[in-house]
Design a protein around this motif. Structure first.
Motif, PDB file in Angstrom:
ATOM      1  N   LEU A  83      52.470  -5.417 -19.781  1.00 37.23           N
ATOM      2  CA  LEU A  83      51.862  -6.336 -18.812  1.00 37.23           C
ATOM      3  C   LEU A  83      50.913  -5.581 -17.887  1.00 37.23           C
ATOM      4  CD1 LEU A  83      54.936  -8.560 -17.973  1.00 37.23           C
ATOM      5  CD2 LEU A  83      52.783  -9.337 -18.979  1.00 37.23           C
ATOM      6  N   GLN A  84      51.353  -4.452 -17.403  1.00 40.37           N
ATOM      7  CA  GLN A  84      50.522  -3.636 -16.532  1.00 40.37           C
ATOM      8  C   GLN A  84      49.251  -3.190 -17.268  1.00 40.37           C
ATOM      9  OE1 GLN A  84      52.868  -0.397 -15.100  1.00 40.37           O
ATOM     10  NE2 GLN A  84      52.021  -0.541 -13.052  1.00 40.37           N
ATOM     11  N   TYR A  85      49.429  -2.712 -18.485  1.00 40.99           N
ATOM     12  CA  TYR A  85      48.284  -2.277 -19.271  1.00 40.99           C
ATOM     13  C   TYR A  85      47.306  -3.436 -19.494  1.00 40.99           C
ATOM     14  CZ  TYR A  85      45.428  -1.420 -23.326  1.00 40.99           C
ATOM     15  OH  TYR A  85      44.355  -1.334 -24.173  1.00 40.99           O
ATOM     16  N   MET A  86      47.829  -4.597 -19.852  1.00 44.44           N
ATOM     17  CA  MET A  86      46.959  -5.733 -20.163  1.00 44.44           C
ATOM     18  C   MET A  86      46.161  -6.186 -18.952  1.00 44.44           C
ATOM     19  SD  MET A  86      48.968  -7.987 -22.977  1.00 44.44           S
ATOM     20  CE  MET A  86      47.674  -9.188 -23.006  1.00 44.44           C
ATOM     21  N   ILE A  87      46.765  -6.145 -17.774  1.00 45.18           N
ATOM     22  CA  ILE A  87      46.039  -6.516 -16.558  1.00 45.18           C
ATOM     23  C   ILE A  87      44.835  -5.586 -16.392  1.00 45.18           C
ATOM     24  CG2 ILE A  87      46.139  -6.572 -14.042  1.00 45.18           C
ATOM     25  CD1 ILE A  87      49.158  -7.370 -14.399  1.00 45.18           C
TER      26      ILE A  87
END
Length: 172
Positions: A83-87
């Motif tokens: 999730l962090q990476y995708m943001i």
């Protein structure tokens, strides 16, 4: 609420995919939030709100509780990283396709000769205003906080940029 649906758009997904990240999140959303299996069957409303999703995953990790039979705490930690990476990946993807920087227009209109260092307050994580300040003054902004990386400390600072929610630039 647009981040997750946009990250799964086929043309975007191809550009931001890293290892198995998008597939892992896709599987997690299908199994836990009943997002339709096929991308073509999905609408923006099918995806959970990002703050809710992050809160649920973080709570399960903090309590050391799995989500369902298949999603152990170790897998949830991976989901959190995804999730962090995708943001960040989606924001970077969008920034690279920015057609015009209106912050730069504003800075040039307020001070065309770069004679007075501006103070800017931003509520955004993105680095659009950061980039405008650098392009306008050819110096890094002073973020008003301790950034200890050598590359930041050795560069001259000129203007003040206060980013209430943090900045993608701080990773440097």
């Amino acid at each position: 609420n647009e981040i997750i649906p946009q990250a799964f758009e086929p043309t975007v997904r191809i550009q931001i995919e890293r290892e198995y990240y998008v597939d892992l999140l896709d599987q997690f959303l299908v199994q836990n939030f009943h997002v339709p299996q096929q991308q073509a069957d999905r609408t923006e409303a099918d995806y959970p709100a990002l703050p809710l999703l992050l809160s649920l995953v973080d709570t399960a990790i903090d309590r050391n509780q799995p989500m369902g039979a298949n999603w152990t705490v170790d897998l949830l930690r991976q989901v959190r990283r995804v999730l962090q990476y995708m943001i960040f990946a989606l924001l970077e993807y969008k920034l690279r396709r920015l057609s015009h920087n209106y912050y730069l227009d504003l800075l040039r209109a307020l001070d065309p000769t770069c004679s007075t260092p501006p103070t800017v307050i931003s509520l955004n994580y993105d680095i659009i205003v950061d980039n405008a300040l650098v392009e306008h003054s050819d110096r890094l902004p002073d973020y008003g906080c301790d950034i200890t990386t050598k590359s930041y400390q050795t560069q001259p600072h000129w203007d003040t940029l206060l980013k209430i929610h943090g900045s993608l630039n701080w990773s440097y």
